[in-house]
Design a protein around this motif. Structure first.
Motif, mmCIF file in Angstrom:
data_model
loop_
_atom_site.group_PDB
_atom_site.id
_atom_site.type_symbol
_atom_site.label_atom_id
_atom_site.label_comp_id
_atom_site.label_asym_id
_atom_site.label_seq_id
_atom_site.Cartn_x
_atom_site.Cartn_y
_atom_site.Cartn_z
ATOM 1 N N SER A 9 2.410 1.768 -3.500
ATOM 2 C CA SER A 9 1.495 2.284 -4.529
ATOM 3 C C SER A 9 1.230 3.774 -4.362
ATOM 4 O O SER A 9 0.887 4.460 -5.313
ATOM 5 C CB SER A 9 0.171 1.507 -4.513
ATOM 6 O OG SER A 9 -0.518 1.735 -3.300
ATOM 7 N N ARG A 10 1.406 4.289 -3.113
ATOM 8 C CA ARG A 10 1.214 5.724 -2.860
ATOM 9 C C ARG A 10 2.525 6.506 -2.943
ATOM 10 O O ARG A 10 2.533 7.717 -2.744
ATOM 11 C CB ARG A 10 0.578 5.930 -1.474
ATOM 12 C CG ARG A 10 -0.819 5.355 -1.337
ATOM 13 C CD ARG A 10 -1.508 5.903 -0.094
ATOM 14 N NE ARG A 10 -0.829 5.550 1.144
ATOM 15 C CZ ARG A 10 -1.144 4.511 1.905
ATOM 16 N NH1 ARG A 10 -2.128 3.705 1.550
ATOM 17 N NH2 ARG A 10 -0.485 4.284 3.028
ATOM 18 N N ASP A 38 2.090 -2.352 -6.555
ATOM 19 C CA ASP A 38 1.665 -2.973 -5.306
ATOM 20 C C ASP A 38 2.087 -4.431 -5.205
ATOM 21 O O ASP A 38 1.443 -5.228 -4.529
ATOM 22 C CB ASP A 38 0.143 -2.848 -5.145
ATOM 23 C CG ASP A 38 -0.617 -3.561 -6.269
ATOM 24 O OD1 ASP A 38 0.038 -4.105 -7.190
ATOM 25 O OD2 ASP A 38 -1.860 -3.582 -6.221
ATOM 26 N N LYS A 73 0.877 2.447 -9.893
ATOM 27 C CA LYS A 73 0.152 1.897 -8.728
ATOM 28 C C LYS A 73 0.834 0.600 -8.294
ATOM 29 O O LYS A 73 0.187 -0.441 -8.098
ATOM 30 C CB LYS A 73 -1.322 1.663 -9.058
ATOM 31 C CG LYS A 73 -2.152 2.945 -9.042
ATOM 32 C CD LYS A 73 -3.649 2.649 -9.011
ATOM 33 C CE LYS A 73 -4.446 3.940 -8.804
ATOM 34 N NZ LYS A 73 -5.898 3.711 -8.871
ATOM 35 N N GLU A 128 0.834 -1.204 0.000
ATOM 36 C CA GLU A 128 0.000 0.000 0.000
ATOM 37 C C GLU A 128 0.871 1.258 0.000
ATOM 38 O O GLU A 128 0.605 2.223 -0.730
ATOM 39 C CB GLU A 128 -0.919 -0.001 1.234
ATOM 40 C CG GLU A 128 -2.029 -1.036 1.175
ATOM 41 C CD GLU A 128 -2.840 -1.070 2.472
ATOM 42 O OE1 GLU A 128 -2.705 -0.117 3.294
ATOM 43 O OE2 GLU A 128 -3.592 -2.048 2.671
#
Length: 755
Positions: free
Chosen positions: A249-250, A274, A272, A246
């Motif tokens: 992806s950020r 992940d 993104k 998570e």
């Protein structure tokens, strides 16, 4: 194959070094093409399973490849000397030496050296080194610097030692070369790695990096602070961990090995990203060569729109499905040569090496090329299709990156990210103590604060030489104080541990041999705040204590005659004086944020967290400059900026040449920005239209001296990185078809399919 090429000894020596390292509890990372070997994995040299990632042994070693194998092994920068000492002692100092190398003049060193020759002051030398050539002054001296600089580029500057390459010889090394003995104390041969290879030596790459140091120190801090033992060497703990994915992806990866730069964080958000395999790909396509070829842009498009392209051919879908039919990795070139062209893996590696400029035999390349087309014909491929596949190999083989290398990087990235996610304070303190990575210390201190830390200035009763953590309190170390000698910074905590806390300023001066300048540094940074006295009072007291004492008799006098307490008038201070003391002594504010020092109360109309909702809209923001990166374009130099808003969140900007002419960067500090938001694959960037540096309040310490009120403002920092490369290709220049090519198509049809 290893036995036939007589490289068993190389494997066993590498294994012996790694075994010794493991016996001491040291962490290492085995990378390079050696990670393609399952034997290296089984011996514990690498942590990458070649079966999991479909890696080809032939990329590492094959019967056609006569050059020595390649293991790159990293240790913490703190542990590398321990490993070197073991190697020199184990194999004999007469048999071990570092490779030599010839250091060439490069962009910054050319301008600095020539600028000195022409007598330019330091400020002008810095401007020449930091700015692209088109932004240099247009005077006669600078023109001469440019003229001779072009002549000196890539010209040998000095002899040096190879950064990591060690040679181990069966015979005494002096049978082959005289040795140089530099100040570091390790002997150096007088030839470089290429000559060593020609003679028949295998080079052992013993490297160091701060990323492993940060991981090691974080694990120790976690044990000290929380009593938890984290077995970070168990890669199953961190690799593909759910919460880590998570954060990935950020793009919340500042402080993490290899994935913290603005470009990498932007790429992670665009993908993104992940999962482990996408991170392996991202670690490869971010490399300058891969991005230069246009593969990064194409990969991002196909990753986000898998239904908007067709695989060029069934073989590409079957064997390059992980990378959407793009030859991202060097191993992919071998796969296509094998499965489309029918070559052996060894011949595929010859093709790869020749395309990347490493193959030395044109005859060998021509032979493999002829075999490729003959084999394609035998497999029933049309000549046009075969030529297009070969064109793609030719276009991208020189730019692609070793998959095993990327995989090794990705494993270490996950290890550091795991520590950042679950133990953020311990991890950020470890990063600070290892002198960070891409950014300056201030950024990592900011990250620690955003993770819940209370940041405190050095204190003689709580701080060590390095930054320390007590619960949630982070005490900055004496190492960060500019102007304080490192020996003194190390002595203060040692004396405290021997004889207890310092009870007062007088007690401190009695126990520590120190001059008035160093005492003033400690007073100004607040290191005696435990006394309850303000800084002005302490300064007067320190002068009274030291003014009549010489270092040789201070202890005797102070012990015999206690110092009188004087009643001093109330000496008031502005609340912002501390902030300017901090900028002067450690380079950034601790007691407040840079925004608190602004003359304006305006804090921008939009915050970073909301930018994604403003696609194509104009926004006005107020932000603190973290870093800027120079990027060449066909229209001139541009910059990408990274900023923090008043809420502490990061965002990125693009500054094109025409805008920079009117609105250039003016050093570190806060700027008012006006720009248009472009959301590119989930990642917002602001294209700057106008910007202005916002003034800070005058330095209240010099309210009586108008000429010095803004001196310290110039010490506010920014990170500037320069790039000297060709501009990246535009989408239409990449040359990768997005439609399937049928066998009956001719070459015109093939080229028409290229987007």
């Amino acid at each position: 194959v290893i036995h036939e090429l007589e490289f068993s000894g190389y494997f066993l020596i590498t294994w012996d070094i790694v075994r010794y390292s493991t016996s001491l509890g040291l962490m290492h990372i085995g990378r390079g093409s050696g990670a393609n070997s399952i034997i290296a994995y089984c011996l514990g040299i690498t942590d990458i399973c070649p079966i999991e990632l479909d890696l080809y042994f032939e990329r590492f070693l094959n019967l056609n490849r006569k050059t020595p194998p390649d293991f790159d092994i990293d240790w913490s920068w703190q542990d590398r000397n321990t490993i070197l000492e073991y190697i020199f002692n184990r194999y004999g100092k007469d048999h071990v030496a570092f490779c030599g190398t010839n250091v060439e003049f490069k962009y910054r060193s050319i301008f600095r050296e020539l600028g000195k020759v022409f007598g330019l002051p330091k400020e002008e030398l810095d401007a020449l080194a930091k700015n692209p050539m088109e932004r240099h002054d247009d005077n006669s001296v600078v023109k001469l610097v440019h003229k001779y600089g072009k002549m000196l580029e890539k010209y040998p500057n000095q002899r040096s030692m190879h950064s990591c390459g060690i040679i181990i010889s069966e015979e005494p090394i002096t049978n082959y070369t005289a040795l140089e003995m530099p100040p570091k104390g390790f002997p150096i041969v007088q030839f470089d790695m290429h000559i060593a290879e020609d003679i028949g030596f295998e080079k052992f790459d013993i490297l160091s990096q701060r990323g492993i140091g940060s991981i090691n120190d974080a694990v120790k801090l976690i044990q000290q602070n929380r009593g938890i033992d984290v077995d970070i060497r168990d890669t199953s703990l961190s690799k593909d961990e759910v919460v880590c994915n998570e954060f990935l992806s950020r793009g919340q990866t500042i402080g993490c090995f290899y994935i913290e730069s603005p470009a990498m964080r932007g790429l992670l958000r665009r993908l993104k990203c992940d999962n482990y395999k996408t991170l392996v790909a991202a670690s490869s396509i971010i490399r300058p060569g891969v991005a230069q070829s246009g593969m990064m842009k194409e990969y991002i498009f196909r990753h986000n729109y898998p239904d908007q392209f067709e695989y060029f051919h069934e073989v590409f879908q079957e064997h390059l499905g992980d990378t959407y039919g793009i030859m991202v990795y060097q191993e992919d070139v071998i796969k296509i040569a094998m499965h489309f062209g029918g070559l052996t893996a060894a011949d595929g590696d010859i093709l790869r090496r020749a395309m990347s400029g490493k193959g030395r035999s044109l005859a060998a390349l021509q032979k493999v090329k002829d075999n490729f087309f003959a084999s394609c014909t035998a497999k029933g491929h049309s000549e046009a299709l075969s030529r297009e596949v070969y064109r793609q190999i030719e276009s991208f083989a020189g730019y692609s990156f070793c998959k095993a290398h990327s995989a090794s990087y990705a494993v270490e990235s996950y290890q550091s990210l795991y520590l950042k996610v679950y133990y953020p304070l311990e991890f950020m303190v470890a990063v600070i103590n290892n002198m960070g990575g891409f950014y300056r210390t201030e950024v990592y201190v900011h990250e620690a604060r955003m993770s819940g830390a209370v940041i405190l200035n050095p204190c003689v009763n709580n701080s060590e030489y390095h930054t320390t953590l007590y619960g949630n309190n982070v005490y900055l170390g004496f190492m960060h104080l500019q102007g304080l000698e490192s020996k003194l910074g190390e002595h203060i905590p040692k004396e405290r541990k021997r004889n207890g806390d310092y009870s007062s300023l007088e007690d401190f001066i009695r126990r520590i041999p120190i001059g008035i300048e160093a005492v003033q540094i400690l007073i100004f940074i607040g290191a005696f705040r435990f006394t309850g006295k303000n800084k002005n009072e302490l300064l007067v007291q320190a002068r009274l204590l030291l003014v009549n004492f010489k270092p040789e008799n201070r202890n005797l006098t102070l012990l015999q005659e206690p110092v009188k307490e004087f009643r001093l008038p109330e000496l008031s201070r502005s609340k912002f004086e501390d902030a300017f003391d901090e900028i002067e002594l450690i380079g950034f504010t601790v007691s407040c944020t840079p925004f608190d020092l602004l003359q304006t109360k305006h804090r921008g109309e939009v915050m970073a967290k909301d930018l994604i909702h403003h696609h194509k809209g104009e926004v006005k923001m107020l932000a603190y400059l973290i870093s800027r990166k120079h990027v060449p374009t066909k229209k001139g130099a541009m910059f990408f900026g990274t900023w923090i808003d008043v809420e502490g969140n990061y965002f990125d900007t693009a500054h094109f040449p025409d805008c920079l002419e009117q609105y250039p960067f003016q050093g570190g500090g806060c700027y008012l920005l006006l720009g248009r938001v472009e959301v590119d694959y989930h990642f917002p960037t602001i294209t700057i239209l106008k910007m202005a540096k916002m003034p800070f309040i005058p330095d209240p310490r010099y309210s009586h001296d108008k000429q010095r009120e803004f001196d310290v403002h110039r010490q506010i920092k920014e990170d500037v990185s320069m790039t000297q490369r060709k501009p990246y290709p535009q989408e239409h220049e990449i040359g990768l078809p997005r439609r399937k090519i049928n066998e009956q198509y001719n070459i015109k049809d093939v080229m028409n399919n290229i987007q």
